[in-house]
Design a protein around this motif. Structure first.
Motif, short mmCIF file in Angstrom:
data_model
loop_
_atom_site.label_atom_id
_atom_site.label_comp_id
_atom_site.label_asym_id
_atom_site.label_seq_id
_atom_site.Cartn_x
_atom_site.Cartn_y
_atom_site.Cartn_z
N HIS A 46 0.90 -1.26 -0.60
CA HIS A 46 -0.33 -0.36 -0.21
C HIS A 46 0.90 0.63 -0.12
O HIS A 46 0.51 2.05 -0.89
CB HIS A 46 -1.00 0.12 1.61
CG HIS A 46 -2.15 1.30 1.45
ND1 HIS A 46 -1.93 2.01 2.53
CD2 HIS A 46 -3.30 1.44 0.50
CE1 HIS A 46 -2.58 3.01 2.25
NE2 HIS A 46 -3.24 2.92 0.66
N SER A 49 2.40 2.51 -3.22
CA SER A 49 1.33 2.75 -4.51
C SER A 49 0.83 3.84 -4.09
O SER A 49 0.67 4.43 -5.16
CB SER A 49 -0.27 2.12 -4.39
OG SER A 49 -0.44 0.22 -4.77
N LYS A 50 0.57 4.61 -2.29
CA LYS A 50 0.86 5.51 -2.67
C LYS A 50 1.81 6.27 -2.70
O LYS A 50 1.66 7.69 -3.12
CB LYS A 50 0.59 5.66 -0.88
CG LYS A 50 -0.27 5.40 -0.49
CD LYS A 50 -1.71 5.27 -0.59
CE LYS A 50 -2.30 7.37 0.12
NZ LYS A 50 -3.28 7.17 -0.56
N ILE A 53 1.73 7.31 -6.19
CA ILE A 53 0.73 8.65 -6.46
C ILE A 53 1.29 10.19 -6.45
O ILE A 53 0.52 11.43 -7.58
CB ILE A 53 -0.49 8.56 -5.53
CG1 ILE A 53 -1.27 6.91 -6.24
CG2 ILE A 53 -1.64 9.49 -5.73
CD1 ILE A 53 -2.72 7.16 -5.68
N LEU A 121 -2.00 9.18 -11.98
CA LEU A 121 -2.06 8.52 -11.04
C LEU A 121 -0.31 7.63 -10.81
O LEU A 121 -0.81 7.41 -9.39
CB LEU A 121 -3.10 7.91 -10.77
CG LEU A 121 -4.47 8.54 -10.29
CD1 LEU A 121 -6.04 7.42 -11.01
CD2 LEU A 121 -4.34 9.30 -9.48
N PRO A 179 -2.43 3.03 -9.26
CA PRO A 179 -2.14 1.97 -8.46
C PRO A 179 -2.55 0.79 -8.37
O PRO A 179 -3.48 1.24 -6.95
CB PRO A 179 -1.02 2.99 -8.05
CG PRO A 179 -1.89 4.25 -7.40
CD PRO A 179 -2.85 4.39 -8.58
N GLY A 180 -2.65 -0.53 -8.42
CA GLY A 180 -2.60 -1.39 -7.69
C GLY A 180 -1.46 -1.84 -7.28
O GLY A 180 -1.17 -1.88 -7.05
N LEU A 181 -2.22 -2.43 -5.90
CA LEU A 181 -1.38 -3.01 -4.92
C LEU A 181 -0.18 -4.14 -5.58
O LEU A 181 0.95 -4.30 -5.39
CB LEU A 181 -1.67 -4.10 -3.37
CG LEU A 181 -2.75 -3.83 -2.72
CD1 LEU A 181 -3.24 -4.02 -1.11
CD2 LEU A 181 -2.03 -1.44 -2.22
#
Lengths: 251, 456
Positions: A46, A49-50, A53, A121, A179-181
């Motif tokens: 996670h 992914s964060k 972004i 993104l 974004p996916g995990l």
């Protein structure tokens, strides 16, 4: 972390099923909870992914490389002023800011194809994947007049504003996908023939999921080349272009 | 009809009912994106003061989306229960809030007036309620539905087992199903989101799941969450327990999903004829979510939470087994962060329950929303207290196909344990017989020789 030795953690005797799926199965348990190592693994994915972004498009490096190829290049941004506004106001990410608009309107080149490198993104996806893919694709596009644009705080439809301001015939937009995990740096490509403001998704073709564990550069390049040739032949893009696999293989 | 409110010599004016509703909504990014949100915090509270004094009857006299132009409005107006409404017909929205919270209003009373309430009335009252009010009233509702088991009884919490796979691989899906069952999930439904919505792929998924269900005699139902038209084509060719569809609160939103009320009716009747339910005939499964009408450019200037409540009017017309909002899936331009997602989740659950729906929730978030697992733990616990009928169960909370995070099988065990909730009674018995749960509801260690592992 020595999970195996710590007694409260129970392993699931079906770890062999993991070979059939990348879903997080057979995690084991401690009480009713997920074992700590797996909790932290998810948290790390996670966090990745964060971070994806908020990465920024590496405009300097991208421009430097593209300039060495000898094509005209412009740098623009949308009307979203920062990441928070970008996330809350997708409408602003679809409009050029005034300076960018004026810059593009001065264009004197007659352009067939404009490539837009947009952050979306996950700017990292474009930083990583755009140039290698272009190096495979550009040799297929002899005879077209080509230009490049880097675009920040950009949504997909910003390509329409860019294409129409430059009066280009065709836009190929590279953009970082949500974004996916398991795929934090995934790039998508959107193509539009005769771009103008207000077009909707049915006028665009999309190639999705370009990343190290997804669609590879060779396949993405042949799909993109196919869409470009089909669009110029039929003078349209979107749902009216059907991807015919047989034709694509022969193409 | 226009409304106004004067506070400290400042007059706040609202041109019509829908603008009062929109401006009275607790802040969320979707309403701001649509240009409908209150322009200041004070204007928001002024709108709430105004709303509290609006008679419920006004909602029957002023359609917020024209009756002639929207079949959802027609459904709402034409199926309103005027007899049941008599008891509350003199109420303002504020009176309704107080009445709902009063001790004499219990489950039975709430069930009696469910069809006297239009979605707009329910949305309106929710805007005047704090989170604890939404929980307190929802917790009094009991909406029980049945197909092969019994879902929604007080003291029970069911789980949809969501075994998605990024390439629809049947073995991969089966692996996640086994994982979920061995963690006590799957009593609401075993339901796959397919990557490719084709008759062949969906048909194969249904057959595979039905085989597992029959082989282990699992008292539950199966579903592939495909488009309604795919289900219609498969009615006579594949084992269809439930018919799934995403729905919205306006005719245009539903058109963007490629459906309308008569298509829903056709699918509902077609599935009823199959007579596959053993305990009951609730067989529709609907998903909704705030923001879908704005996303489809089909909101008529109505705020996203009111549009969402209108979707529940569509759902309740077809006696569904399951309804859930996919609250955090839509993204930060509609619900920005954990606070907004939490509020919306509690609103959706409350509104659905008050309208008589078997309401569950996909407690979830995407990676571009400002939310994390802690926010989901909070909302999950709050919804458990509120009496949510079911939640999702995704392996490790990571949906590897839809790329978002929902609740895990472990999360379901957690919330059942801390709130003393049990699975659906028939399914609980099965879990005990299979050696998955003990008498106390605790999960047992599974041996490698377990039947579910051996036969696959």
């Amino acid at each position: 972390m020595k999970e195996e030795q710590s007694k409260p953690t129970i392993r699931d005797p079906w770890e062999n099923l993991k070979e059939f799926t990348n879903a997080r199965i057979a995690l084991g348990s401690v009480g009713n909870a997920i074992p700590l190592n797996e909790v932290l693994q998810l948290k790390f994915a996670h966090a990745h992914s964060k971070d994806a972004i908020i990465t920024e498009l590496d405009v300097v490096a991208l421009k430097k490389e593209m300039q060495s190829w000898g094509y005209p290049i412009w740098e623009v941004k949308s009307q979203a002023s920062d990441r928070a506004e970008y996330l809350k106001r997708p409408d602003l990410g679809r409009i050029l800011d005034k300076t960018s608009e004026a810059l593009l309107r001065k264009n004197k080149y007659s352009l067939d194809i404009i490539f837009v490198l947009a952050d979306g993104l996950s700017a990292g996806a474009v930083n990583q994947n755009a140039l290698p893919l272009l190096q495979l694709l550009l040799p297929q596009l002899q005879g077209y007049s080509i230009g490049f644009v880097t675009a920040t705080m950009a949504r997909v439809a910003l390509g329409d504003a860019i294409g129409s301001a430059l009066n280009a015939k065709f836009v190929v937009l590279f953009i970082g996908e949500r974004p996916g995990l398991s795929s934090p740096e995934s790039m998508g490509i959107y193509t539009t023939y005769a771009p103008k403001l207000g077009l909707t998704d049915e006028r665009r073709n999309c190639i999705s999921n370009i990343h190290s564990n997804g669609l590879n550069y060779q396949h993405a390049t042949s799909l993109a080349g196919y869409l470009i040739r089909q669009s110029f032949a039929k003078q349209i893009s979107g749902v009216d272009i059907k991807i015919n696999l047989k034709e694509l293989l022969e193409d | 009809m226009s409304y106004s409110y004067t506070i400290r010599h400042h007059v706040y004016s609202f041109p019509d009912l829908k603008s009062v509703l929109a401006k009275a909504s607790p802040f969320r990014t979707g309403d701001a994106l649509a240009g409908l949100a209150a322009e200041s915090n004070m204007e928001r509270v002024a709108a709430q003061f105004v709303l509290s004094e609006i008679p419920l009857k006004d909602f029957l006299n002023e359609a917020i989306i024209p009756y002639e132009e929207d079949e959802v409005t027609r459904l709402i107006m034409d199926t309103h229960d005027a007899v049941a409404f008599q008891e509350i017909s003199g109420f303002t929205v504020g009176d309704l809030r107080n009445w709902l919270l009063s001790h004499e209003v219990d489950s039975q009373k709430l069930a009696q007036i469910a069809k006297a309430l239009t979605p707009e009335m329910v949305a309106a009252v929710s805007k005047l309620m704090r989170n604890q009010d939404l929980i307190a009233v929802a917790q009094k509702c009991e909406v029980v539905t049945q197909f092969r088991n019994t879902i929604g009884k007080k003291g029970h919490l069911s789980v949809r087992l969501q075994p998605n796979h990024p390439t629809d691989d049947l073995r991969g899906i089966a692996a996640s199903i086994v994982d979920g069952l061995l963690y006590g999930s799957g009593d609401a439904v075993i339901g796959i989101n397919p990557v490719t919505d084709s008759v062949d792929i969906v048909g194969d998924q249904l057959k595979m799941m039905d085989e597992i269900r029959q082989r282990f005699d699992i008292p539950t139902q199966i579903c592939v969450l495909c488009h309604l038209t795919t289900s219609l084509e498969l009615l006579k060719k594949a084992p269809i327990d439930l018919v799934f569809q995403s729905i919205g609160g306006t005719e245009k939103t539903n058109a963007s999903f490629g459906i309308n009320l008569s298509m829903l009716q056709e699918a509902y009747e077609g599935a009823l004829e199959l007579k596959r339910g053993t305990l009951g005939n609730n067989l529709m499964y609907f998903e909704t979510g705030q923001g879908s009408s704005l996303s489809a450019n089909a909101h008529w200037g109505v705020d996203q939470q009111t549009c969402e409540a209108r979707a529940y009017a569509v759902a309740r017309h077809f006696n569904p087994l399951l309804v859930n909002s996919v609250v955090g899936f839509i993204g930060p331009e509609y619900l920005y962060d954990g606070k907004q997602i939490t509020r919306a989740g509690l609103e959706d659950h409350f509104c659905g329950k008050l309208m008589g729906l078997p309401m569950g929730m996909d407690v979830c978030y995407t990676n571009h929303a400002e939310a994390d697992q802690d926010d989901m733990d909070n909302l999950l616990t709050l919804l458990g207290v509120a009496g949510c009928n079911f939640i999702m169960g995704v392996p490790g909370s990571d949906d590897v196909m839809l790329n978002y995070q929902s609740t895990s099988f472990h999360d379901a065990l957690y919330v059942r344990k801390v709130l003393n909730k049990k699975p659906a009674p028939e399914f609980e018995k099965w879990l005990r017989n299979m050696g998955i749960l003990d008498e106390m509801g605790n999960r047992l260690a599974v041996e490698p020789s377990h039947r579910l592992l051996k036969n696959l």
